[in-house]
Design a protein around this motif. Structure first.
Motif, PDB file in Angstrom:
ATOM      1  N   ARG A   1       2.458   9.810   7.350  1.00  0.00           N
ATOM      2  CA  ARG A   1       3.167  10.279   6.163  1.00  0.00           C
ATOM      3  C   ARG A   1       3.841  11.627   6.437  1.00  0.00           C
ATOM      4  O   ARG A   1       4.989  11.855   6.068  1.00  0.00           O
ATOM      5  N   ALA A   2       3.129  12.544   7.092  1.00  0.00           N
ATOM      6  CA  ALA A   2       3.690  13.871   7.381  1.00  0.00           C
ATOM      7  C   ALA A   2       4.906  13.763   8.297  1.00  0.00           C
ATOM      8  O   ALA A   2       5.914  14.447   8.081  1.00  0.00           O
ATOM      9  N   VAL A   3       4.817  12.915   9.305  1.00  0.00           N
ATOM     10  CA  VAL A   3       5.954  12.710  10.216  1.00  0.00           C
ATOM     11  C   VAL A   3       7.131  12.156   9.425  1.00  0.00           C
ATOM     12  O   VAL A   3       8.256  12.654   9.521  1.00  0.00           O
ATOM     13  N   ALA A   4       6.871  11.141   8.629  1.00  0.00           N
ATOM     14  CA  ALA A   4       7.931  10.498   7.845  1.00  0.00           C
ATOM     15  C   ALA A   4       8.584  11.477   6.876  1.00  0.00           C
ATOM     16  O   ALA A   4       9.815  11.559   6.796  1.00  0.00           O
ATOM     17  N   ASP A   5       7.774  12.216   6.148  1.00  0.00           N
ATOM     18  CA  ASP A   5       8.300  13.147   5.143  1.00  0.00           C
ATOM     19  C   ASP A   5       9.147  14.248   5.764  1.00  0.00           C
ATOM     20  O   ASP A   5      10.102  14.727   5.155  1.00  0.00           O
ATOM     21  N   ARG A   6       8.790  14.639   6.949  1.00  0.00           N
ATOM     22  CA  ARG A   6       9.498  15.741   7.603  1.00  0.00           C
ATOM     23  C   ARG A   6      10.970  15.442   7.865  1.00  0.00           C
ATOM     24  O   ARG A   6      11.798  16.358   7.897  1.00  0.00           O
ATOM     25  N   VAL A   7      11.294  14.153   8.067  1.00  0.00           N
ATOM     26  CA  VAL A   7      12.680  13.801   8.368  1.00  0.00           C
ATOM     27  C   VAL A   7      13.257  12.727   7.445  1.00  0.00           C
ATOM     28  O   VAL A   7      14.304  12.150   7.712  1.00  0.00           O
ATOM     29  N   GLY A   8      12.564  12.470   6.334  1.00  0.00           N
ATOM     30  CA  GLY A   8      13.104  11.551   5.345  1.00  0.00           C
ATOM     31  C   GLY A   8      12.993  10.076   5.681  1.00  0.00           C
ATOM     32  O   GLY A   8      13.830   9.277   5.247  1.00  0.00           O
ATOM     33  N   LEU A   9      11.989   9.695   6.434  1.00  0.00           N
ATOM     34  CA  LEU A   9      11.736   8.285   6.728  1.00  0.00           C
ATOM     35  C   LEU A   9      10.576   7.797   5.874  1.00  0.00           C
ATOM     36  O   LEU A   9       9.854   8.597   5.285  1.00  0.00           O
ATOM     37  N   SER A  10      10.373   6.502   5.849  1.00  0.00           N
ATOM     38  CA  SER A  10       9.209   5.974   5.140  1.00  0.00           C
ATOM     39  C   SER A  10       8.008   5.962   6.098  1.00  0.00           C
ATOM     40  O   SER A  10       8.179   5.888   7.323  1.00  0.00           O
ATOM     41  N   ARG A  11       6.821   6.027   5.533  1.00  0.00           N
ATOM     42  CA  ARG A  11       5.612   5.938   6.347  1.00  0.00           C
ATOM     43  C   ARG A  11       5.584   4.597   7.094  1.00  0.00           C
ATOM     44  O   ARG A  11       5.165   4.517   8.232  1.00  0.00           O
ATOM     45  N   ARG A  12       6.065   3.562   6.431  1.00  0.00           N
ATOM     46  CA  ARG A  12       6.087   2.234   7.054  1.00  0.00           C
ATOM     47  C   ARG A  12       6.950   2.228   8.322  1.00  0.00           C
ATOM     48  O   ARG A  12       6.617   1.581   9.298  1.00  0.00           O
ATOM     49  N   THR A  13       8.051   2.942   8.318  1.00  0.00           N
ATOM     50  CA  THR A  13       8.910   3.023   9.506  1.00  0.00           C
ATOM     51  C   THR A  13       8.154   3.658  10.663  1.00  0.00           C
ATOM     52  O   THR A  13       8.200   3.172  11.796  1.00  0.00           O
ATOM     53  N   VAL A  14       7.440   4.743  10.386  1.00  0.00           N
ATOM     54  CA  VAL A  14       6.654   5.409  11.437  1.00  0.00           C
ATOM     55  C   VAL A  14       5.551   4.465  11.928  1.00  0.00           C
ATOM     56  O   VAL A  14       5.316   4.336  13.130  1.00  0.00           O
ATOM     57  N   MET A  15       4.903   3.768  11.009  1.00  0.00           N
ATOM     58  CA  MET A  15       3.853   2.827  11.363  1.00  0.00           C
ATOM     59  C   MET A  15       4.416   1.705  12.255  1.00  0.00           C
ATOM     60  O   MET A  15       3.814   1.350  13.274  1.00  0.00           O
ATOM     61  N   ARG A  16       5.590   1.188  11.899  1.00  0.00           N
ATOM     62  CA  ARG A  16       6.215   0.135  12.705  1.00  0.00           C
ATOM     63  C   ARG A  16       6.589   0.657  14.090  1.00  0.00           C
ATOM     64  O   ARG A  16       6.430  -0.042  15.080  1.00  0.00           O
ATOM     65  N   ALA A  17       7.097   1.880  14.162  1.00  0.00           N
ATOM     66  CA  ALA A  17       7.454   2.463  15.456  1.00  0.00           C
ATOM     67  C   ALA A  17       6.221   2.582  16.344  1.00  0.00           C
ATOM     68  O   ALA A  17       6.261   2.278  17.538  1.00  0.00           O
ATOM     69  N   GLU A  18       5.104   2.988  15.761  1.00  0.00           N
ATOM     70  CA  GLU A  18       3.861   3.115  16.533  1.00  0.00           C
ATOM     71  C   GLU A  18       3.338   1.764  17.009  1.00  0.00           C
ATOM     72  O   GLU A  18       2.660   1.686  18.018  1.00  0.00           O
ATOM     73  N   SER A  19       3.670   0.711  16.278  1.00  0.00           N
ATOM     74  CA  SER A  19       3.191  -0.618  16.674  1.00  0.00           C
ATOM     75  C   SER A  19       4.109  -1.267  17.710  1.00  0.00           C
ATOM     76  O   SER A  19       3.830  -2.365  18.172  1.00  0.00           O
ATOM     77  N   GLY A  20       5.202  -0.590  18.053  1.00  0.00           N
ATOM     78  CA  GLY A  20       6.099  -1.121  19.073  1.00  0.00           C
ATOM     79  C   GLY A  20       7.218  -1.980  18.529  1.00  0.00           C
ATOM     80  O   GLY A  20       7.902  -2.661  19.280  1.00  0.00           O
ATOM     81  N   ALA A  21       7.423  -1.961  17.206  1.00  0.00           N
ATOM     82  CA  ALA A  21       8.528  -2.726  16.618  1.00  0.00           C
ATOM     83  C   ALA A  21       9.861  -2.154  17.107  1.00  0.00           C
ATOM     84  O   ALA A  21       9.959  -0.959  17.385  1.00  0.00           O
ATOM     85  N   PRO A  22      10.888  -2.997  17.220  1.00  0.00           N
ATOM     86  CA  PRO A  22      12.201  -2.484  17.635  1.00  0.00           C
ATOM     87  C   PRO A  22      12.701  -1.446  16.644  1.00  0.00           C
ATOM     88  O   PRO A  22      12.593  -1.629  15.444  1.00  0.00           O
TER      89      PRO A  22
END
Length: 154
Positions: free
Chosen positions: A29-50
């Motif tokens: 959430r902190a990563v996402a909020d810092r640059v205006g992304l959703s937490r889900r986007t950060v979660m997907r990036a960590e899981s290796g999603a394109p």
């Protein structure tokens, strides 16, 4: 093989992202909020999603990571950048707009833009078709490829 390499690199990016985030004591959430992304986007990036390059660059920024930590930047002189510029210059030379070519090919303008910017493997792109060759005033696919390679048409 290319699919396996791409999948490996995505997993590697996800693992690197998770490690960087943990090392900095940040939540998704902190990563996402810092640059205006959703937490889900950060979660997907960590899981290796394109992910789009721009999204990974934003995440790098949120983590105060050096540019290129999550995604290697392609230098302006890379082969794909050079080939993409050739496509763009040819399109402009014959007076076509990106949207016109996209509509003709049944693709989105951003897809063609990424090709012209060298964000895709130009010579291996499924976008390079006989139809694409014809819209750029080439007689056939081989003539388009020869143009991209800087060869004289036969």
């Amino acid at each position: 093989m290319a699919d396996q390499e791409e999948a490996f690199s995505r997993e590697d990016v996800g693992g690197t992202l998770k490690r960087l985030r943990s090392d900095r004591g940040m939540s998704q959430r902190a990563v996402a909020d810092r640059v205006g992304l959703s937490r889900r986007t950060v979660m997907r990036a960590e899981s290796g999603a394109p992910m789009r390059r721009e999204t990974l660059e934003l995440i790098e920024k949120a983590l105060d990571a050096p540019p290129g930590t999550l995604v290697e930047a392609r230098p302006a002189g890379s082969l794909d950048s050079v080939l993409g510029r050739r496509l763009r210059d040819r399109r402009r030379e014959i007076g076509l707009r990106l949207g016109e070519v996209a509509r003709f090919l049944g693709k989105s303008p951003p897809t063609l833009w990424r090709l012209e910017q060298g964000h895709r493997d130009v010579l291996a792109s499924p976008l390079l078709t006989t139809d694409f060759a014809r819209v750029l005033n080439f007689r056939n696919y081989d003539e388009l490829v020869a143009f991209l390679r800087g060869e004289d048409p036969e």
